[in-house]
Design a protein around this motif. Structure first.
Motif, PDB file in Angstrom:
ATOM      1  N   ASN A   1       0.788  -1.279   0.150  1.00 34.13           N
ATOM      2  CA  ASN A   1      -0.060  -0.065  -0.111  1.00 34.13           C
ATOM      3  C   ASN A   1       0.895   1.312  -0.032  1.00 34.13           C
ATOM      4  N   SER A   2       0.749   2.154  -0.955  1.00 29.66           N
ATOM      5  CA  SER A   2       1.801   3.254  -1.072  1.00 29.66           C
ATOM      6  C   SER A   2       1.592   4.235   0.148  1.00 29.66           C
ATOM      7  N   GLU A   3       0.320   4.309   0.632  1.00 31.62           N
ATOM      8  CA  GLU A   3       0.443   5.351   1.864  1.00 31.62           C
ATOM      9  C   GLU A   3       1.049   4.512   3.053  1.00 31.62           C
ATOM     10  N   LEU A   4       1.017   3.308   3.318  1.00 33.27           N
ATOM     11  CA  LEU A   4       1.674   2.731   4.514  1.00 33.27           C
ATOM     12  C   LEU A   4       3.206   2.734   4.127  1.00 33.27           C
ATOM     13  N   PHE A   5       3.561   2.644   2.873  1.00 31.36           N
ATOM     14  CA  PHE A   5       5.036   2.613   2.400  1.00 31.36           C
ATOM     15  C   PHE A   5       5.684   3.823   2.917  1.00 31.36           C
ATOM     16  N   SER A   6       5.067   5.140   2.852  1.00 31.44           N
ATOM     17  CA  SER A   6       5.563   6.422   3.302  1.00 31.44           C
ATOM     18  C   SER A   6       5.391   6.511   4.632  1.00 31.44           C
ATOM     19  N   LYS A   7       4.717   5.960   5.267  1.00 29.59           N
ATOM     20  CA  LYS A   7       4.176   6.521   6.747  1.00 29.59           C
ATOM     21  C   LYS A   7       4.624   5.602   7.777  1.00 29.59           C
TER      22      LYS A   7
ATOM     23  N   ILE B   1      -1.840  -7.541  -4.286  1.00 27.53           N
ATOM     24  CA  ILE B   1      -2.672  -6.885  -2.986  1.00 27.53           C
ATOM     25  C   ILE B   1      -4.028  -6.164  -3.832  1.00 27.53           C
ATOM     26  N   ASN B   2      -4.946  -5.751  -3.114  1.00 32.30           N
ATOM     27  CA  ASN B   2      -5.991  -5.246  -3.689  1.00 32.30           C
ATOM     28  C   ASN B   2      -6.086  -3.890  -3.472  1.00 32.30           C
ATOM     29  N   SER B   3      -5.265  -3.176  -2.949  1.00 34.23           N
ATOM     30  CA  SER B   3      -5.415  -1.709  -2.733  1.00 34.23           C
ATOM     31  C   SER B   3      -5.222  -0.864  -3.974  1.00 34.23           C
ATOM     32  N   CYS B   4      -6.059   0.397  -3.977  1.00 32.38           N
ATOM     33  CA  CYS B   4      -6.162   1.137  -5.111  1.00 32.38           C
ATOM     34  C   CYS B   4      -4.642   1.542  -5.381  1.00 32.38           C
ATOM     35  N   TYR B   5      -4.212   2.298  -4.619  1.00 28.38           N
ATOM     36  CA  TYR B   5      -2.572   2.893  -4.396  1.00 28.38           C
ATOM     37  C   TYR B   5      -1.687   2.052  -3.970  1.00 28.38           C
ATOM     38  N   GLN B   6      -0.711   1.602  -4.600  1.00 26.04           N
ATOM     39  CA  GLN B   6       0.337   0.676  -4.771  1.00 26.04           C
ATOM     40  C   GLN B   6       1.671   1.086  -5.022  1.00 26.04           C
ATOM     41  N   THR B   7       2.549   0.680  -4.327  1.00 24.37           N
ATOM     42  CA  THR B   7       3.976   0.873  -4.646  1.00 24.37           C
ATOM     43  C   THR B   7       4.589  -0.567  -5.188  1.00 24.37           C
ATOM     44  N   LYS B   8       4.953  -0.579  -6.323  1.00 20.92           N
ATOM     45  CA  LYS B   8       5.469  -1.800  -6.746  1.00 20.92           C
ATOM     46  C   LYS B   8       6.722  -1.692  -7.046  1.00 20.92           C
ATOM     47  N   TRP B   9       7.315  -2.958  -6.817  1.00 19.09           N
ATOM     48  CA  TRP B   9       9.110  -3.239  -6.744  1.00 19.09           C
ATOM     49  C   TRP B   9       8.909  -4.255  -7.577  1.00 19.09           C
ATOM     50  N   SER B  10       9.787  -4.149  -8.712  1.00 17.98           N
ATOM     51  CA  SER B  10      10.156  -5.233  -9.842  1.00 17.98           C
ATOM     52  C   SER B  10      11.604  -5.631  -9.436  1.00 17.98           C
ATOM     53  N   ILE B  11      11.930  -6.665  -9.216  1.00 22.19           N
ATOM     54  CA  ILE B  11      13.256  -7.139  -8.746  1.00 22.19           C
ATOM     55  C   ILE B  11      13.764  -8.283  -9.848  1.00 22.19           C
ATOM     56  N   GLY B  12      14.909  -7.972 -10.522  1.00 23.16           N
ATOM     57  CA  GLY B  12      15.451  -8.907 -11.514  1.00 23.16           C
ATOM     58  C   GLY B  12      16.713  -9.154 -11.227  1.00 23.16           C
ATOM     59  N   LYS B  13      17.332 -10.036 -11.950  1.00 19.37           N
ATOM     60  CA  LYS B  13      18.767 -10.463 -11.809  1.00 19.37           C
ATOM     61  C   LYS B  13      19.697  -9.291 -11.804  1.00 19.37           C
ATOM     62  N   ARG B  14      19.570  -8.335 -12.523  1.00 26.21           N
ATOM     63  CA  ARG B  14      20.270  -7.162 -12.805  1.00 26.21           C
ATOM     64  C   ARG B  14      19.682  -5.932 -12.773  1.00 26.21           C
ATOM     65  N   LYS B  15      18.466  -5.833 -12.619  1.00 28.59           N
ATOM     66  CA  LYS B  15      17.568  -4.768 -12.687  1.00 28.59           C
ATOM     67  C   LYS B  15      16.915  -4.564 -11.491  1.00 28.59           C
ATOM     68  N   PHE B  16      16.278  -3.164 -11.106  1.00 33.33           N
ATOM     69  CA  PHE B  16      15.357  -2.953 -10.113  1.00 33.33           C
ATOM     70  C   PHE B  16      14.482  -1.675 -10.464  1.00 33.33           C
ATOM     71  N   ARG B  17      13.109  -1.782 -10.275  1.00 38.61           N
ATOM     72  CA  ARG B  17      12.280  -0.881 -10.900  1.00 38.61           C
ATOM     73  C   ARG B  17      11.452  -0.453  -9.685  1.00 38.61           C
ATOM     74  N   THR B  18      10.989   0.792  -9.233  1.00 39.18           N
ATOM     75  CA  THR B  18       9.841   1.172  -8.521  1.00 39.18           C
ATOM     76  C   THR B  18       8.913   1.931  -9.525  1.00 39.18           C
ATOM     77  N   ASN B  19       7.350   1.538  -9.273  1.00 34.06           N
ATOM     78  CA  ASN B  19       6.425   2.281  -9.662  1.00 34.06           C
ATOM     79  C   ASN B  19       5.323   2.481  -8.856  1.00 34.06           C
ATOM     80  N   GLU B  20       4.736   3.750  -9.101  1.00 28.12           N
ATOM     81  CA  GLU B  20       3.679   3.992  -8.114  1.00 28.12           C
ATOM     82  C   GLU B  20       2.235   3.574  -9.032  1.00 28.12           C
ATOM     83  N   LEU B  21       1.383   2.855  -8.421  1.00 30.04           N
ATOM     84  CA  LEU B  21       0.072   2.400  -9.482  1.00 30.04           C
ATOM     85  C   LEU B  21      -1.008   2.806  -8.742  1.00 30.04           C
TER      86      LEU B  21
END
Length: 249
Positions: free
Chosen positions: A33-39, A49-69
């Motif tokens: 949950n994006s709000e819980l992630f920041s607070k 998860i089912n939350s409307c506002y999400q923080t997503k981590w995409s973890i790969g072998k050599r890559k990492f990416r953050t997205n807000e959904l």
């Protein structure tokens, strides 16, 4: 039934300990949950998860990416971090941490508390900047005044055990025995303290176990100093050595 030991320990172990976790075990998508992630101090990631506002981590072998959904809009809204992102895994004397970098600069740091790989996969982290000012001495006070339900203004014995749910990162175990006076000897990494001042410089996020022992359990080790029981702490030895030298112990 009497109480002989009341143990507070951070929930580090469920299915995997931090020393066993490998980076490849975290590969894939993790969401929170994006709000819980920041607070909040403790962050729980799940595979979905089912939350409307999400923080997503995409973890790969050599890559990492953050997205807000925002998945409750049509179409869903997706935003990302501008620049290069990277995470590094580090082993410390108090556990395993994740360092998060943006454009080569350290932007955030987390301690791995738990990786649960059962049907509902869960990754539990503690953020350093949220907990930096939340020092260990507060938890020692909590043990004395809250968990033991001690009121210094009362004259009668009021050391009955009270389980506090205020901290989700603490589990409490109770064993048979008796509770003594709630002004115990403090022992950190095997070293008895003369006073509580060094506790003010210890970090909660680097402390992985706190125990309270009664005088019956500890007298054979600490003698008369344990007349009021003992609080044992295990924390980062690297940090504590500096604190020990600073206070001339």
């Amino acid at each position: 039934m009497k109480i002989t030991a009341l143990i507070l320990g951070f929930i580090l172990l469920t299915n995997f300990s931090f020393s066993q976790i490998k980076k490849k075990e975290l590969n894939g998508i993790w969401k929170t949950n994006s709000e819980l992630f920041s607070k909040t101090d403790t962050i729980k990631f799940y595979r979905n998860i089912n939350s409307c506002y999400q923080t997503k981590w995409s973890i790969g072998k050599r890559k990492f990416r953050t997205n807000e959904l925002n998945i409750c809009t049509e179409p869903p809204r997706i935003s990302g971090i501008v620049g290069k992102e990277k995470i590094k895994f580090r082993k410390k004397d108090f556990g395993q941490i994740i360092e998060y970098y943006q454009n080569g600069i350290l932007a955030d740091k987390f301690r791995i508390i738990e990786l649960n790989k059962q049907s509902t996969q869960e990754l539990k982290l503690m953020r350093f900047d949220k907990l930096f000012e939340q020092k260990v001495h507060k938890y020692v006070d909590s043990l004395v005044f809250k968990v033991l339900d001690y009121d210094p203004d009362k004259t009668e014995n009021n050391y009955g055990v009270k389980i506090s749910n205020s901290n989700p990162n603490v589990k409490i175990k109770i064993r048979d025995g008796g509770i003594g006076n709630p002004e115990p000897l403090i022992v950190v990494n095997g070293r008895p303290l003369q006073d509580r001042e060094p506790l003010k410089e210890l970090l909660l996020v680097e402390t992985y176990e706190i125990k309270y022992l009664t005088k019956e359990q500890s007298a054979s080790i600490y003698g008369s100093r344990a007349i009021n029981g003992v609080v044992l702490l295990l924390t980062s030895e690297k940090r504590f050595k500096k604190i020990w030298n600073k206070y001339g112990r």
